[in-house]
Design a protein around this motif. Sequence first.
Motif, PDB file in Angstrom:
ATOM      1  N   GLU A 246      -7.475 -18.016  -9.473  1.00  0.00           N
ATOM      2  CA  GLU A 246      -8.518 -18.234  -8.514  1.00  0.00           C
ATOM      3  C   GLU A 246      -7.966 -17.649  -7.180  1.00  0.00           C
ATOM      4  O   GLU A 246      -8.648 -17.025  -6.366  1.00  0.00           O
ATOM      5  CB  GLU A 246      -8.916 -19.731  -8.564  1.00  0.00           C
ATOM      6  N   LEU A 247      -6.777 -18.081  -6.865  1.00  0.00           N
ATOM      7  CA  LEU A 247      -6.190 -17.517  -5.572  1.00  0.00           C
ATOM      8  C   LEU A 247      -5.811 -16.092  -5.575  1.00  0.00           C
ATOM      9  O   LEU A 247      -6.291 -15.295  -4.647  1.00  0.00           O
ATOM     10  CB  LEU A 247      -4.816 -18.278  -5.344  1.00  0.00           C
ATOM     11  N   ASP A 248      -5.600 -15.545  -6.722  1.00  0.00           N
ATOM     12  CA  ASP A 248      -5.463 -14.009  -6.795  1.00  0.00           C
ATOM     13  C   ASP A 248      -6.918 -13.450  -6.654  1.00  0.00           C
ATOM     14  O   ASP A 248      -6.888 -12.387  -5.683  1.00  0.00           O
ATOM     15  CB  ASP A 248      -4.961 -13.655  -8.255  1.00  0.00           C
TER      16      ASP A 248
ATOM     17  N   LEU B  65       2.470   3.403   1.093  1.00  0.00           N
ATOM     18  CA  LEU B  65       1.161   3.255   0.494  1.00  0.00           C
ATOM     19  C   LEU B  65       0.891   4.532  -0.395  1.00  0.00           C
ATOM     20  O   LEU B  65       0.178   4.572  -1.443  1.00  0.00           O
ATOM     21  CB  LEU B  65       0.302   2.827   1.619  1.00  0.00           C
ATOM     22  N   LYS B  66       1.068   5.596   0.348  1.00  0.00           N
ATOM     23  CA  LYS B  66       0.645   6.933  -0.389  1.00  0.00           C
ATOM     24  C   LYS B  66       1.498   6.948  -1.676  1.00  0.00           C
ATOM     25  O   LYS B  66       1.043   7.814  -2.641  1.00  0.00           O
ATOM     26  CB  LYS B  66       1.004   8.154   0.355  1.00  0.00           C
ATOM     27  N   ALA B  67       2.746   6.544  -1.876  1.00  0.00           N
ATOM     28  CA  ALA B  67       3.561   6.652  -2.989  1.00  0.00           C
ATOM     29  C   ALA B  67       2.788   5.850  -4.241  1.00  0.00           C
ATOM     30  O   ALA B  67       3.320   6.134  -5.476  1.00  0.00           O
ATOM     31  CB  ALA B  67       4.772   6.171  -2.812  1.00  0.00           C
ATOM     32  N   LEU B  68       1.936   4.858  -3.832  1.00  0.00           N
ATOM     33  CA  LEU B  68       1.105   4.206  -5.011  1.00  0.00           C
ATOM     34  C   LEU B  68       0.109   4.829  -5.700  1.00  0.00           C
ATOM     35  O   LEU B  68      -0.210   4.759  -6.694  1.00  0.00           O
ATOM     36  CB  LEU B  68       0.664   3.086  -4.290  1.00  0.00           C
ATOM     37  N   GLY B  69      -0.271   6.076  -5.176  1.00  0.00           N
ATOM     38  CA  GLY B  69      -1.053   7.255  -5.862  1.00  0.00           C
ATOM     39  C   GLY B  69      -2.357   6.476  -5.965  1.00  0.00           C
ATOM     40  O   GLY B  69      -3.262   6.686  -6.992  1.00  0.00           O
ATOM     41  N   GLY B  70      -2.895   5.984  -4.963  1.00  0.00           N
ATOM     42  CA  GLY B  70      -4.198   5.143  -4.856  1.00  0.00           C
ATOM     43  C   GLY B  70      -4.374   4.030  -5.639  1.00  0.00           C
ATOM     44  O   GLY B  70      -5.345   3.263  -5.905  1.00  0.00           O
ATOM     45  N   ARG B  71      -3.207   3.410  -6.408  1.00  0.00           N
ATOM     46  CA  ARG B  71      -3.295   2.227  -7.218  1.00  0.00           C
ATOM     47  C   ARG B  71      -3.312   0.995  -6.056  1.00  0.00           C
ATOM     48  O   ARG B  71      -2.763   0.906  -5.039  1.00  0.00           O
ATOM     49  CB  ARG B  71      -1.852   2.061  -7.893  1.00  0.00           C
ATOM     50  N   PRO B  72      -4.121  -0.123  -6.347  1.00  0.00           N
ATOM     51  CA  PRO B  72      -4.212  -1.228  -5.660  1.00  0.00           C
ATOM     52  C   PRO B  72      -3.259  -1.881  -5.392  1.00  0.00           C
ATOM     53  O   PRO B  72      -1.992  -1.699  -6.437  1.00  0.00           O
ATOM     54  CB  PRO B  72      -5.105  -1.815  -6.291  1.00  0.00           C
ATOM     55  N   LEU B  73      -2.850  -2.636  -4.574  1.00  0.00           N
ATOM     56  CA  LEU B  73      -1.613  -3.605  -4.366  1.00  0.00           C
ATOM     57  C   LEU B  73      -2.105  -4.974  -5.118  1.00  0.00           C
ATOM     58  O   LEU B  73      -3.284  -5.209  -5.472  1.00  0.00           O
ATOM     59  CB  LEU B  73      -1.778  -4.387  -2.723  1.00  0.00           C
ATOM     60  N   ILE B  74      -1.025  -5.494  -5.461  1.00  0.00           N
ATOM     61  CA  ILE B  74      -1.263  -6.644  -6.687  1.00  0.00           C
ATOM     62  C   ILE B  74      -0.716  -8.006  -6.002  1.00  0.00           C
ATOM     63  O   ILE B  74       0.252  -8.178  -5.489  1.00  0.00           O
ATOM     64  CB  ILE B  74      -0.524  -6.424  -7.991  1.00  0.00           C
ATOM     65  N   ALA B  75      -1.895  -8.806  -6.273  1.00  0.00           N
ATOM     66  CA  ALA B  75      -1.438 -10.381  -5.813  1.00  0.00           C
ATOM     67  C   ALA B  75      -1.399 -10.957  -7.468  1.00  0.00           C
ATOM     68  O   ALA B  75      -2.170 -11.298  -7.961  1.00  0.00           O
ATOM     69  CB  ALA B  75      -2.586 -11.146  -5.096  1.00  0.00           C
ATOM     70  N   ASP B  76      -0.233 -11.504  -7.664  1.00  0.00           N
ATOM     71  CA  ASP B  76       0.145 -12.148  -8.611  1.00  0.00           C
ATOM     72  C   ASP B  76       0.825 -13.499  -8.605  1.00  0.00           C
ATOM     73  O   ASP B  76       2.187 -13.815  -8.943  1.00  0.00           O
ATOM     74  CB  ASP B  76       1.022 -11.269  -9.596  1.00  0.00           C
ATOM     75  N   THR B  77       0.095 -14.505  -7.900  1.00  0.00           N
ATOM     76  CA  THR B  77       0.708 -15.479  -7.350  1.00  0.00           C
ATOM     77  C   THR B  77       1.041 -16.522  -8.281  1.00  0.00           C
ATOM     78  O   THR B  77       1.783 -17.793  -8.188  1.00  0.00           O
ATOM     79  CB  THR B  77      -0.155 -16.400  -6.083  1.00  0.00           C
ATOM     80  N   GLY B  78       0.319 -16.496  -9.653  1.00  0.00           N
ATOM     81  CA  GLY B  78       0.476 -17.630 -10.695  1.00  0.00           C
ATOM     82  C   GLY B  78      -0.935 -18.364 -10.760  1.00  0.00           C
ATOM     83  O   GLY B  78      -1.083 -19.278 -11.378  1.00  0.00           O
ATOM     84  N   ASP B  79      -1.684 -18.321  -9.714  1.00  0.00           N
ATOM     85  CA  ASP B  79      -3.110 -18.945  -9.601  1.00  0.00           C
ATOM     86  C   ASP B  79      -4.292 -18.046  -9.481  1.00  0.00           C
ATOM     87  O   ASP B  79      -4.330 -17.223  -8.708  1.00  0.00           O
ATOM     88  CB  ASP B  79      -2.857 -19.642  -8.123  1.00  0.00           C
TER      89      ASP B  79
ATOM     90  N   LEU C 245      -6.680   0.257   6.138  1.00  0.00           N
ATOM     91  CA  LEU C 245      -7.241  -0.754   4.993  1.00  0.00           C
ATOM     92  C   LEU C 245      -6.763  -0.279   3.956  1.00  0.00           C
ATOM     93  O   LEU C 245      -7.023   1.201   3.349  1.00  0.00           O
ATOM     94  CB  LEU C 245      -8.928  -0.795   4.889  1.00  0.00           C
ATOM     95  N   TYR C 246      -6.367  -1.284   2.951  1.00  0.00           N
ATOM     96  CA  TYR C 246      -6.009  -0.976   1.477  1.00  0.00           C
ATOM     97  C   TYR C 246      -6.221  -1.885   0.589  1.00  0.00           C
ATOM     98  O   TYR C 246      -6.617  -3.254   0.831  1.00  0.00           O
ATOM     99  CB  TYR C 246      -4.513  -0.783   1.396  1.00  0.00           C
ATOM    100  N   PRO C 247      -6.714  -1.745  -0.660  1.00  0.00           N
ATOM    101  CA  PRO C 247      -7.239  -2.686  -1.786  1.00  0.00           C
ATOM    102  C   PRO C 247      -6.218  -3.432  -2.132  1.00  0.00           C
ATOM    103  O   PRO C 247      -5.253  -3.012  -2.367  1.00  0.00           O
ATOM    104  CB  PRO C 247      -7.925  -1.809  -2.619  1.00  0.00           C
ATOM    105  N   VAL C 248      -6.649  -4.751  -2.393  1.00  0.00           N
ATOM    106  CA  VAL C 248      -5.793  -5.648  -3.225  1.00  0.00           C
ATOM    107  C   VAL C 248      -6.558  -6.070  -4.637  1.00  0.00           C
ATOM    108  O   VAL C 248      -7.573  -6.430  -4.400  1.00  0.00           O
ATOM    109  CB  VAL C 248      -5.121  -6.900  -2.369  1.00  0.00           C
ATOM    110  N   ALA C 249      -5.766  -6.065  -5.627  1.00  0.00           N
ATOM    111  CA  ALA C 249      -6.393  -6.510  -7.021  1.00  0.00           C
ATOM    112  C   ALA C 249      -5.607  -7.689  -7.364  1.00  0.00           C
ATOM    113  O   ALA C 249      -4.309  -7.728  -7.180  1.00  0.00           O
ATOM    114  CB  ALA C 249      -6.517  -5.390  -7.604  1.00  0.00           C
ATOM    115  N   SER C 250      -6.121  -8.574  -8.314  1.00  0.00           N
ATOM    116  CA  SER C 250      -5.616  -9.472  -8.956  1.00  0.00           C
ATOM    117  C   SER C 250      -5.250  -9.045 -10.324  1.00  0.00           C
ATOM    118  O   SER C 250      -5.673  -7.786 -10.829  1.00  0.00           O
ATOM    119  CB  SER C 250      -6.572 -10.785  -9.240  1.00  0.00           C
ATOM    120  N   PRO C 251      -4.357  -9.697 -11.173  1.00  0.00           N
ATOM    121  CA  PRO C 251      -3.715  -9.071 -12.289  1.00  0.00           C
ATOM    122  C   PRO C 251      -4.624  -8.672 -13.359  1.00  0.00           C
ATOM    123  O   PRO C 251      -4.238  -7.539 -13.935  1.00  0.00           O
ATOM    124  CB  PRO C 251      -2.569  -9.923 -12.555  1.00  0.00           C
ATOM    125  N   ASP C 252      -5.893  -9.304 -13.591  1.00  0.00           N
ATOM    126  CA  ASP C 252      -6.865  -8.982 -14.390  1.00  0.00           C
ATOM    127  C   ASP C 252      -7.676  -7.836 -13.975  1.00  0.00           C
ATOM    128  O   ASP C 252      -8.714  -7.501 -14.861  1.00  0.00           O
ATOM    129  CB  ASP C 252      -7.535 -10.115 -14.707  1.00  0.00           C
TER     130      ASP C 252
END
Length: 372
Positions: free
Chosen positions: A345-347, A329-343, A365-372
């Motif tokens: 609204e679900l993201d 997680l630290k290697a992400l440098g603070g960037r959020p996790l990404i949910a790119d399911t193809g949907d 706790l770590y943040p998740v973001a949608s692709p947009d």
Amino acid sequence: MSFKLGLIINPYAGIGGSLALKGSDGKAIREQALAMGAVQLAPERTRQALTLLLPYQQQLQIVTASGPMGEDLCREMGFSTQVIYQSPAQSEAEDTENAAKAMLTEQVDLLLFAGGDGTARNICRAVEDRVPVLGIPAGCKIHSGVYCVTPKAAGRLVEMLVQGELVSLLEADVMDIDESAFREGTVRARRYGEMRIPSELRYVQAVKMGGKESDELVLEDIAAHVIEQMDEQLFIMGSGSTVAAIMTELGLENTLLGVDLVQHQQLVASDLTAAQLLDAIDGHDVKLVITLIGGQGHIFGRGNQQLSPKLIRVIGRDNILLVATKTKLKALGGRPLIADTGDAELDKQLSGLIPVITGFHDEVLYPVASPD
């Protein structure tokens, strides 16, 4: 990425303290305190915490109850405010509980509340461990472990979350004493449950070597945490080396780049397709174990397309067990996790803070973001 903060203020918390009433529980005590000229301190103590969040107003949305239970203070301070519970002019314990239940439907990232041990009991009764909580100390009695040491400490901890810093999740006891007995000089403390609270990330655990995580020991700890939860439910085991480590601990064959199915700690099926997964889980309680895929922190959409949007919706966000080492997680440098399911609204529904299992009974706790 916006941060959705739930806020509940018990306006009468601590009202009997300065008058030596030994607490504030009960309408009679509250009315006695007000008649004696008591000052409501909880709103001001909440202000002390929220003042530290003023620089983040563009990122922060506060979900709260009407009037003195949160709305008045938030609007006065200029925060983006959504009222999701209408409280009466004089709120009672059930209003705290009802407001907390409403927060669950809004999927807040954190429920911040101001009060004492009675308030903590109300919050615990309503939400249990379904959402991380944090208490601003404002009551006469603060025996529960869900409170920060000061209001400003609560504000600092929320600030860490808004900034996307790694913050551990701990289980903290909700305690309270019998006020009637206390007024007679007897302290009778009782545990009423526990809630999940964010706490500053500390690397003081047995899995450290030379100040750094030992990957092998950390993976064993993560595996032990997940395996401890395996009972009657079906467990969908996603792809990736961290999930593979769990399968190794179970002594089961693993499809490194595929998706397997486990029940009663036994392999049920291997390398399933999206359609096969939907058929297999029909009518069952299911949990999904996944890790980060790819160098950009993807949890869906990279190497695990078998986990279709339909499947994820059936499983539900609360039944997703996300596993990763803190080093990863630290290697992400603070960037959020990404949910790119193809949907899309679900993201969006998957976005926000999510618990990540990082060791045995150790989560952050770590943040998740949608692709947009």
